[in-house]
Design a protein around this motif. Structure first.
Motif, PDB file in Angstrom:
ATOM      1  N   GLN A   1      20.436  27.541  -3.058  1.00  0.00           N
ATOM      2  CA  GLN A   1      19.715  27.750  -1.793  1.00  0.00           C
ATOM      3  C   GLN A   1      20.237  26.597  -0.942  1.00  0.00           C
ATOM      4  O   GLN A   1      20.326  26.615   0.197  1.00  0.00           O
ATOM      5  N   ILE A   2      20.428  25.276  -1.439  1.00  0.00           N
ATOM      6  CA  ILE A   2      20.677  24.211  -0.758  1.00  0.00           C
ATOM      7  C   ILE A   2      22.213  24.415  -0.325  1.00  0.00           C
ATOM      8  O   ILE A   2      22.662  23.848   0.802  1.00  0.00           O
ATOM      9  N   GLN A   3      23.007  24.785  -1.257  1.00  0.00           N
ATOM     10  CA  GLN A   3      24.284  25.327  -1.042  1.00  0.00           C
ATOM     11  C   GLN A   3      24.559  26.117   0.145  1.00  0.00           C
ATOM     12  O   GLN A   3      25.388  25.879   1.026  1.00  0.00           O
ATOM     13  N   SER A   4      23.646  27.077   0.251  1.00  0.00           N
ATOM     14  CA  SER A   4      24.101  28.207   1.412  1.00  0.00           C
ATOM     15  C   SER A   4      23.445  27.554   2.849  1.00  0.00           C
ATOM     16  O   SER A   4      24.148  27.958   3.638  1.00  0.00           O
ATOM     17  N   LEU A   5      22.529  26.502   2.489  1.00  0.00           N
ATOM     18  CA  LEU A   5      22.064  25.928   3.956  1.00  0.00           C
ATOM     19  C   LEU A   5      23.275  25.050   4.471  1.00  0.00           C
ATOM     20  O   LEU A   5      23.176  25.069   5.546  1.00  0.00           O
ATOM     21  N   ILE A   6      23.916  24.342   3.751  1.00  0.00           N
ATOM     22  CA  ILE A   6      24.964  23.360   4.051  1.00  0.00           C
ATOM     23  C   ILE A   6      26.169  23.618   4.167  1.00  0.00           C
ATOM     24  O   ILE A   6      27.080  23.091   4.831  1.00  0.00           O
ATOM     25  N   GLU A   7      26.696  24.990   3.791  1.00  0.00           N
ATOM     26  CA  GLU A   7      27.707  25.430   4.095  1.00  0.00           C
ATOM     27  C   GLU A   7      28.126  25.787   5.548  1.00  0.00           C
ATOM     28  O   GLU A   7      27.056  26.158   6.158  1.00  0.00           O
ATOM     29  N   PRO A   8      29.233  25.619   6.214  1.00  0.00           N
ATOM     30  CA  PRO A   8      30.442  25.561   5.536  1.00  0.00           C
ATOM     31  C   PRO A   8      31.015  24.115   5.392  1.00  0.00           C
ATOM     32  O   PRO A   8      32.267  23.929   5.444  1.00  0.00           O
ATOM     33  N   CYS A   9      30.089  23.040   5.271  1.00  0.00           N
ATOM     34  CA  CYS A   9      30.386  21.647   5.162  1.00  0.00           C
ATOM     35  C   CYS A   9      31.567  21.761   3.533  1.00  0.00           C
ATOM     36  O   CYS A   9      31.112  22.476   2.674  1.00  0.00           O
TER      37      CYS A   9
ATOM     38  N   ILE B   1      25.693  12.266   2.823  1.00  0.00           N
ATOM     39  CA  ILE B   1      26.087  13.059   1.845  1.00  0.00           C
ATOM     40  C   ILE B   1      26.966  14.396   2.698  1.00  0.00           C
ATOM     41  O   ILE B   1      28.177  14.669   2.030  1.00  0.00           O
ATOM     42  N   ILE B   2      26.107  15.040   3.196  1.00  0.00           N
ATOM     43  CA  ILE B   2      26.632  16.201   3.740  1.00  0.00           C
ATOM     44  C   ILE B   2      27.815  15.956   4.594  1.00  0.00           C
ATOM     45  O   ILE B   2      28.693  16.768   4.641  1.00  0.00           O
ATOM     46  N   SER B   3      27.808  14.940   5.278  1.00  0.00           N
ATOM     47  CA  SER B   3      28.839  14.338   6.319  1.00  0.00           C
ATOM     48  C   SER B   3      30.088  13.887   5.619  1.00  0.00           C
ATOM     49  O   SER B   3      31.243  13.982   6.212  1.00  0.00           O
ATOM     50  N   ILE B   4      30.130  13.771   4.295  1.00  0.00           N
ATOM     51  CA  ILE B   4      31.592  13.202   3.568  1.00  0.00           C
ATOM     52  C   ILE B   4      32.626  14.250   3.808  1.00  0.00           C
ATOM     53  O   ILE B   4      32.302  15.494   3.462  1.00  0.00           O
ATOM     54  N   ARG B   5      33.771  13.760   4.401  1.00  0.00           N
ATOM     55  CA  ARG B   5      35.157  14.558   4.538  1.00  0.00           C
ATOM     56  C   ARG B   5      34.645  15.939   5.215  1.00  0.00           C
ATOM     57  O   ARG B   5      35.238  16.773   5.046  1.00  0.00           O
ATOM     58  N   THR B   6      33.888  15.788   6.183  1.00  0.00           N
ATOM     59  CA  THR B   6      33.471  17.003   6.993  1.00  0.00           C
ATOM     60  C   THR B   6      33.133  16.578   8.344  1.00  0.00           C
ATOM     61  O   THR B   6      32.609  15.600   8.572  1.00  0.00           O
TER      62      THR B   6
ATOM     63  N   GLN C   1      21.471  -1.095  -4.509  1.00  0.00           N
ATOM     64  CA  GLN C   1      21.931  -0.891  -6.013  1.00  0.00           C
ATOM     65  C   GLN C   1      21.178   0.384  -6.257  1.00  0.00           C
ATOM     66  O   GLN C   1      22.033   1.275  -6.960  1.00  0.00           O
ATOM     67  N   LEU C   2      20.303   0.986  -6.019  1.00  0.00           N
ATOM     68  CA  LEU C   2      19.710   2.099  -6.375  1.00  0.00           C
ATOM     69  C   LEU C   2      20.346   3.414  -5.667  1.00  0.00           C
ATOM     70  O   LEU C   2      20.580   4.428  -6.429  1.00  0.00           O
ATOM     71  N   LEU C   3      20.341   2.994  -4.587  1.00  0.00           N
ATOM     72  CA  LEU C   3      21.365   4.185  -3.555  1.00  0.00           C
ATOM     73  C   LEU C   3      22.845   4.512  -4.459  1.00  0.00           C
ATOM     74  O   LEU C   3      23.185   5.537  -4.350  1.00  0.00           O
ATOM     75  N   LEU C   4      23.301   3.065  -4.646  1.00  0.00           N
ATOM     76  CA  LEU C   4      24.821   3.333  -5.160  1.00  0.00           C
ATOM     77  C   LEU C   4      24.880   3.948  -6.590  1.00  0.00           C
ATOM     78  O   LEU C   4      25.610   4.415  -6.984  1.00  0.00           O
ATOM     79  N   SER C   5      23.585   3.926  -7.209  1.00  0.00           N
ATOM     80  CA  SER C   5      23.498   4.500  -8.521  1.00  0.00           C
ATOM     81  C   SER C   5      23.486   6.090  -8.597  1.00  0.00           C
ATOM     82  O   SER C   5      23.714   6.624  -9.529  1.00  0.00           O
ATOM     83  N   PHE C   6      23.139   6.420  -7.452  1.00  0.00           N
ATOM     84  CA  PHE C   6      23.050   8.162  -7.224  1.00  0.00           C
ATOM     85  C   PHE C   6      24.601   8.617  -7.222  1.00  0.00           C
ATOM     86  O   PHE C   6      25.391   8.184  -6.569  1.00  0.00           O
ATOM     87  N   ASN C   7      24.829   9.669  -7.998  1.00  0.00           N
ATOM     88  CA  ASN C   7      26.007  10.578  -7.943  1.00  0.00           C
ATOM     89  C   ASN C   7      26.261  10.846  -6.432  1.00  0.00           C
ATOM     90  O   ASN C   7      25.215  11.478  -5.941  1.00  0.00           O
ATOM     91  N   GLY C   8      27.438  10.615  -5.985  1.00  0.00           N
ATOM     92  CA  GLY C   8      27.725  11.259  -4.633  1.00  0.00           C
ATOM     93  C   GLY C   8      27.513  10.301  -3.611  1.00  0.00           C
ATOM     94  O   GLY C   8      27.888  10.481  -2.422  1.00  0.00           O
ATOM     95  N   VAL C   9      27.132   8.892  -3.831  1.00  0.00           N
ATOM     96  CA  VAL C   9      26.648   8.183  -2.715  1.00  0.00           C
ATOM     97  C   VAL C   9      27.630   6.798  -2.869  1.00  0.00           C
ATOM     98  O   VAL C   9      27.419   6.076  -4.009  1.00  0.00           O
TER      99      VAL C   9
ATOM    100  N   PHE D   1      33.000  20.768   0.102  1.00  0.00           N
ATOM    101  CA  PHE D   1      32.247  20.476  -1.287  1.00  0.00           C
ATOM    102  C   PHE D   1      30.929  20.837  -1.404  1.00  0.00           C
ATOM    103  O   PHE D   1      29.989  20.117  -1.881  1.00  0.00           O
ATOM    104  N   ALA D   2      30.458  21.819  -0.650  1.00  0.00           N
ATOM    105  CA  ALA D   2      29.060  22.281  -0.474  1.00  0.00           C
ATOM    106  C   ALA D   2      28.408  22.294  -2.022  1.00  0.00           C
ATOM    107  O   ALA D   2      27.248  22.129  -1.939  1.00  0.00           O
ATOM    108  N   GLU D   3      29.127  23.223  -2.810  1.00  0.00           N
ATOM    109  CA  GLU D   3      28.430  23.304  -4.105  1.00  0.00           C
ATOM    110  C   GLU D   3      28.352  21.995  -4.666  1.00  0.00           C
ATOM    111  O   GLU D   3      27.155  22.010  -5.397  1.00  0.00           O
ATOM    112  N   ARG D   4      29.268  20.890  -4.814  1.00  0.00           N
ATOM    113  CA  ARG D   4      28.934  19.702  -5.307  1.00  0.00           C
ATOM    114  C   ARG D   4      28.082  18.939  -4.637  1.00  0.00           C
ATOM    115  O   ARG D   4      27.166  18.383  -5.252  1.00  0.00           O
ATOM    116  N   LYS D   5      27.834  18.904  -3.486  1.00  0.00           N
ATOM    117  CA  LYS D   5      27.001  18.043  -2.531  1.00  0.00           C
ATOM    118  C   LYS D   5      25.440  18.644  -3.028  1.00  0.00           C
ATOM    119  O   LYS D   5      24.669  17.964  -2.867  1.00  0.00           O
TER     120      LYS D   5
END
Ligand code: SF4
Length: 221
Positions: A80-88, A46-51, A118-126, A90-94
């Protein structure tokens, strides 16, 4: 040049040798560093998408070094998650998506994410690309993960004749033997970044030139 029929095992063997000098694709590098559970791979993808890999891999490592289990991540705030994964990108959304997935895994699956597409695909963002990559690396399941490199290169080869990565996934599932499925992504990501590049691919230095149809390639180097 007269082309010989495309021989995938030979092509992958040659490409494997050709990409040795280059960094591994981000999710494989993450697995190399010990983060190879299904949940860790899903979060990393998820973090790697478009990054760029150069940005996403350190971002994934920052988050997973701070919190790597569903319970630990669910206890972080989205900020806290956003600040750890920036500057990827769409960090806020991810960050919100990762936290929501962690909470669902804790609440509904006792912190143990099942190997269930199917479970993974049901998650938002996957999407299919991340679900397949995580299942391949995290569960050892045969899965083809088609990103822009895999889509572009297999179409240039003539192995697929498709317009979208989703169509390419279906085409390759029919024509590629299962043991090679996860290797396609592992090898074609560095191959696509350094040799079969989007613009002006380095065909003159390519180890599979004799069997590649070079579909749509108008200005090779
Ligand atoms: S010959 Fe050119 S188009 Fe074909 S795989 Fe090699 S670099 Fe890509």
């Amino acid at each position: 040049m007269t082309k010989r029929p495309f021989d995938l095992p030979v092509a992958l063997q040659r490409i494997s040798a050709a990409v040795q000098p280059y960094p591994r694709a981000a999710m494989f590098a993450l697995a190399d560093q010990g983060y190879k559970s299904l949940f860790e791979q899903l979060v990393g993808c998820i973090i790697s998408i478009r990054t760029l890999d150069e940005v996403s891999l350190p971002a994934s490592l920052r988050l997973l070094n701070a919190a790597r289990t569903p319970l630990e991540i669910s206890q972080l705030t989205a900020q806290q998650i956003q600040s750890l994964i920036e500057p990827c990108s769409f960090a806020e959304r991810k960050a919100g998506q990762i936290q929501a997935i962690a909470e669902q895994v804790v609440t509904h699956y006792q912190s143990d994410l099942p190997c269930d597409e199917q479970l993974l695909l049901s998650f938002n963002g996957v999407g299919v690309k991340c679900a397949h990559l995580a299942l391949g690396l995290g569960c050892g399941m045969p899965a083809i993960s088609v990103d822009s490199h895999v889509h572009r290169i297999t179409n240039r080869w003539g192995l697929a004749a498709t317009r979208t990565p989703e169509e390419t996934t279906l085409a390759l599932e029919k024509s590629v033997p299962k043991p090679e499925w996860i290797r396609l992504n592992e090898l074609l990501v560095p191959f696509g970044k350094h040799i079969c590049t989007p613009l002006r691919p380095r065909c003159s230095a390519c180890p599979v030139l004799e069997m590649c149809q070079q579909v749509g390639v108008s200005a090779p180097r």
